[in-house]
Design an enzyme around this catalytic site. Structure first.
Site, PDB file in Angstrom:
ATOM      1  N   GLY A  97       0.819  -1.195   0.000  1.00 59.92           N
ATOM      2  CA  GLY A  97       0.000   0.000   0.000  1.00 59.92           C
ATOM      3  C   GLY A  97       0.852   1.243   0.000  1.00 59.92           C
ATOM      4  O   GLY A  97       2.070   1.186   0.198  1.00 59.92           O
ATOM      5  N   LYS A 129      -8.791   5.357  -7.028  1.00 59.90           N
ATOM      6  CA  LYS A 129      -9.360   6.249  -8.054  1.00 59.90           C
ATOM      7  C   LYS A 129     -10.759   6.694  -7.670  1.00 59.90           C
ATOM      8  O   LYS A 129     -11.140   7.864  -7.875  1.00 59.90           O
ATOM      9  CB  LYS A 129      -9.362   5.536  -9.405  1.00 59.90           C
ATOM     10  CG  LYS A 129      -7.960   5.257  -9.941  1.00 59.90           C
ATOM     11  CD  LYS A 129      -7.991   4.457 -11.236  1.00 59.90           C
ATOM     12  CE  LYS A 129      -6.581   4.205 -11.766  1.00 59.90           C
ATOM     13  NZ  LYS A 129      -6.566   3.406 -13.011  1.00 59.90           N
ATOM     14  N   SER A 164      -4.297   3.124 -18.360  1.00 60.17           N
ATOM     15  CA  SER A 164      -5.681   3.280 -17.906  1.00 60.17           C
ATOM     16  C   SER A 164      -6.357   4.546 -18.415  1.00 60.17           C
ATOM     17  O   SER A 164      -7.555   4.723 -18.208  1.00 60.17           O
ATOM     18  CB  SER A 164      -5.727   3.255 -16.372  1.00 60.17           C
ATOM     19  OG  SER A 164      -4.995   4.330 -15.824  1.00 60.17           O
TER      20      SER A 164
END
Length: 787
Positions: free
Chosen positions: A369, A736, A693
């Site tokens: 993370g 996101k 992306s």
């Protein structure tokens, strides 16, 4: 003070003829550390009260005493049972007071006697003794034969013992009486009291001569060995090492006798007390045997001793007992961290399986993370929840394989690796072992530490982990290994395959608010010497700090900013003790922290043509980005700006190719692509950007620019595009979605294959945002563009 011998025994002729007495009553003195023999003269100190009383009373008995050896010389107050029954009757020749209250005594032994009766006397021992004559059933010839053998044994021994002078040898050898010879010869050397007492108690002359011969043969053998040892030691040591002479002599003596030195005995006892596995114990004992053969001044001596110290201190059987209470473990984790449900669930599963099986190998977890989300701190909480000890090893910048496996003992200053070192320091074989920043390992000419970790983190191999320094198999299967990383991209696949990956994603603003209220603010108040009566944070004030002064996925910067506010409050309180409570609200944050450090991500203020809002993942969490497309007359060239990476540039070309190949479908004249230059720009040009992306985002902006239709400002999107218009899945959906939520986005277009990841998004966000699952760009265009 003990009754003890002060001078050497002297041989004297008895001047008076002792009349045979069948029995007589005499005071008794128990002699410690010496057996007095007939015809000997002895000087000793009398200090014990019972002995002084007997000495005072001997005048009543013609200055005669009975002296017998004390069985156990360490007993200060002997009883009847502690005195040998056979001793000698002596005549008191001289007494003298000495400092300390003691009396120095000189006595002359007259003859051997046996105790026949003890009288009750509270001041001293009073006994009845009977003279004990020597006797034998053997012929004079047999006695003479044994007598000669005994004399020969004594003469041979005297050649080795330099303490026996020629005059003493001559005087003793000239004695005609066999029993007188035995008594005189025994008086000339220091022997064990038990052996001399046994000979004194023998009545038969032949048995006394046999015992004497056996004793002197033994002493002769010992004297020969001593001489051999002395010669060997002198040959082995150098003149410059004279200071080691005594140590070498002691070592040679112990080796000759088959005995080990005290240090070796102590090491052996310590190794055996560890109850090591058989092969490891055997290796340790071999090292101890090597140690005995090495000069202490040799470098190898300290190397082996250091190795044995590591073996003694390394925990093989020592361990802590894991907690078996699921609710207690969960409570500990909840008290230390907010959220992180996946981690907590995995630890509770471990404890549950442990309850059922009673034995389980330690799991190998990898927490991945962004910085500041609590990867390292949650590992310490896991150790506390399991009732285990905690070890942390930072791998950032480690590039030497020896840091993991250790150095071979052949190198100067060699040490075990940090895995073994950590276990030794913690003292148990089942700690929680944190390998921090595993994604930041590097390698060089000294080896690849990531490859060395393959054995450590493989449950099938780490039961026999071999450190190069220790050179023994060590079981790491009971250790719970936890690794942390910011990214999986730099971790070699074979290493990653051995770990159970658990993602710790960024926190929502609401989660940060709760973390600040429950943990960060109380901690900052306590650390700065304040109380809740002096400072208070409102929810709006905390949100202002989160939104305007931090931009991160975790809470590390938030903790710093809160600490800064509390320190400023502490400064005020220190200057004015009567200062009322300071309330930190939205309006007052500026006075504490100054100008806002961060603004919200740039998003569309209105529906625009050729501009689309995309979503991206960064090391500090998710963010929004605007993709702009400009068209102008030219030669069909493509211009890409905004510090784009290679993958993102390829995505832009793929988006253009799709629009161009489907131009008729979307009402675009194909000829326009021949005379129109396309400029794609992503703002914040100083920030590097990469990844596939943004494919559908760029395709939407390009189509909007060519058809002149605006894109809805409330729609954001993420997804990779193919030349066939398919939308492929992406990563980092939760981060996101958090970024879109922070910026007021109400609709997010995501790849259909990412539908499974929606459940990881906090429920509060799922309620406010509509997720459009698209598997081709047509649905993307219909949703985002105002047709």
């Amino acid at each position: 003070m003990e009754d003890k011998e002060l001078g050497l025994t002297e041989l004297e002729e008895i001047e008076e003829i002792v009349e045979p007495i069948k029995s007589e009553t005499l005071p008794l003195i128990a002699l410690r550390g010496k057996v007095l023999l007939p015809n000997a003269v002895l000087n000793f100190d009398v200090g014990r009260p019972v002995s002084l009383a007997a000495l005072s009373a001997c005048g009543l008995y013609g200055n005669r005493l009975f002296i017998s050896a004390q069985i156990n010389p360490f007993i200060d107050t002997p009883t009847r049972k502690d005195v040998c029954k056979v001793g000698v009757v002596v005549k008191l020749n001289r007494t003298a007071k000495v400092p300390g209250g003691n009396t120095k005594v000189t006595v002359q032994a007259l003859y051997r006697a046996k105790i026949t009766k003890f009288y009750d006397n509270k001041d001293y021992f009073l006994v009845e003794v009977k003279r004990s004559e020597y006797k034998t059933d053997a012929t004079e010839t047999e006695v003479e034969a044994y007598f000669r053998v005994a004399k020969n044994a004594y003469y041979e021994y005297s050649l080795f013992d330099k303490r026996i002078t020629k005059d003493m040898i001559s005087a003793i050898v000239d004695i005609k009486d066999p029993n007188g010879f035995v008594d005189a010869a025994l008086s000339t050397l220091t022997l064990h009291d038990e052996e001399v007492q046994k000979i004194l108690e023998l009545d038969d002359t032949i048995e006394r001569l046999k015992a004497f011969d056996k004793l002197y043969e033994k002493e002769l053998e010992i004297a020969k060995i001593e001489k051999k040892i002395s010669t060997t030691v002198r040959q082995n040591i150098d003149k410059s090492q004279k200071e080691f002479y005594l140590r070498e002599q002691i070592k040679a003596i112990r080796t000759e006798l088959g005995d080990d030195i005290d240090e070796s005995n102590e090491l052996i006892e310590q190794i055996k007390a560890k109850k090591l596995p058989k092969d490891i114990e055997d290796k340790a004992l071999k090292e101890i045997a090597r140690l005995d053969k090495i000069n202490p001044s040799s470098p190898d001596y300290s190397i082996i001793l250091n190795y044995l110290d590591w073996l003694k201190e390394l925990p093989f059987n020592e361990c802590t007992v894991d907690t078996d209470n699921l609710s207690d473990a969960k409570a500990v984790l909840d008290s230390d961290h907010f959220g992180l449900e996946k981690v907590k669930e995995r630890i509770v599963e471990y404890i549950a399986v442990l309850q059922l099986t009673k034995q389980i190998k330690g799991p190998i977890l990898c927490f991945v993370g962004p910085p500041g989300v609590g990867k390292t701190s949650v590992a310490t909480s896991i150790a506390r929840a399991l009732n285990r000890k905690f070890v942390r090893m930072s791998l950032g910048g480690v590039k030497d394989e020896a840091e993991i496996r250790g150095h071979r003992r052949t190198y100067v200053g060699a040490m075990p690796g940090r895995i073994i070192y950590g276990l030794k320091n913690v003292g148990v074989n089942n700690p929680v072992f944190l390998l921090d920043e595993i994604d930041k390992l590097s390698s060089d000419m000294h080896g690849d530490p990531a490859s060395a970790l393959l054995e450590v983190l493989d449950p099938e191999q780490n039961t026999t982990f071999r450190d190069r320094y220790m050179e023994i198999p060590y079981d790491l299967s009971k250790v719970m290994f936890i690794t942390t990383a910011n990214s999986l991209d730099t971790i070699p696949y074979p290493l990653l395959d051995r770990m159970e990956v658990i993602e710790l994603n960024g926190y929502t603003d609401e989660e940060k608010l709760q973390i600040a209220k429950r943990y960060l603010i109380p901690k900052a108040i306590k650390n700065n010497g304040l109380t809740e009566k002096k400072v208070e944070f409102t929810d709006e004030g905390i949100r202002e700090i989160i939104e305007s002064y931090t931009m991160e996925a975790g809470v590390r910067n938030l903790e710093r900013e809160i600490g800064s506010v509390v320190r400023k409050v502490a400064t005020k309180v220190a200057g004015n003790k009567r200062l009322r409570k300071q309330v930190v609200d939205k309006e007052s944050v500026f006075s504490y922290l100054g100008v806002k450090k961060h603004v919200r991500d740039i998003t569309l203020e209105k529906d625009e043509v050729g501009a689309t809002t995309g979503l991206a993942w960064t090391a500090v969490g998710g963010t929004t980005l605007t993709i702009e497309v400009g068209l102008y007359s030219g030669k069909g060239e493509i211009l890409l700006t905004g510090k784009l990476g290679d993958v993102m540039k390829e995505s832009a070309r793929a988006a253009i190719s799709y629009i161009r190949s489907n131009a008729v479908k979307y009402g675009i004249d194909p000829a326009r692509f021949e005379n129109t230059d396309i400029h794609i720009h992503v703002p914040e040009g100083a920030t590097p950007k990469d990844g596939p992306s943004a494919g559908i985002t760029m395709a939407t902006a390009i189509l909007s620019a060519f058809i002149g239709k605006s894109v809805k400002k409330s729609v954001a999107m993420t997804g990779e595009i193919t030349l066939r218009g398919k939308v492929l899945p992406i990563g980092g959906l939760k981060e996101k979605a958090l970024a879109a939520y922070r910026n007021g986005i109400k609709t997010i277009i995501i790849p259909k294959d990412n539908e499974k990841d929606i459940v990881e998004i906090p429920e509060e966000i799922r309620k406010d945002i509509q997720f459009i699952k698209a598997d081709d760009v047509d649905l993307v265009f219909r949703t985002a563009i105002n047709f």
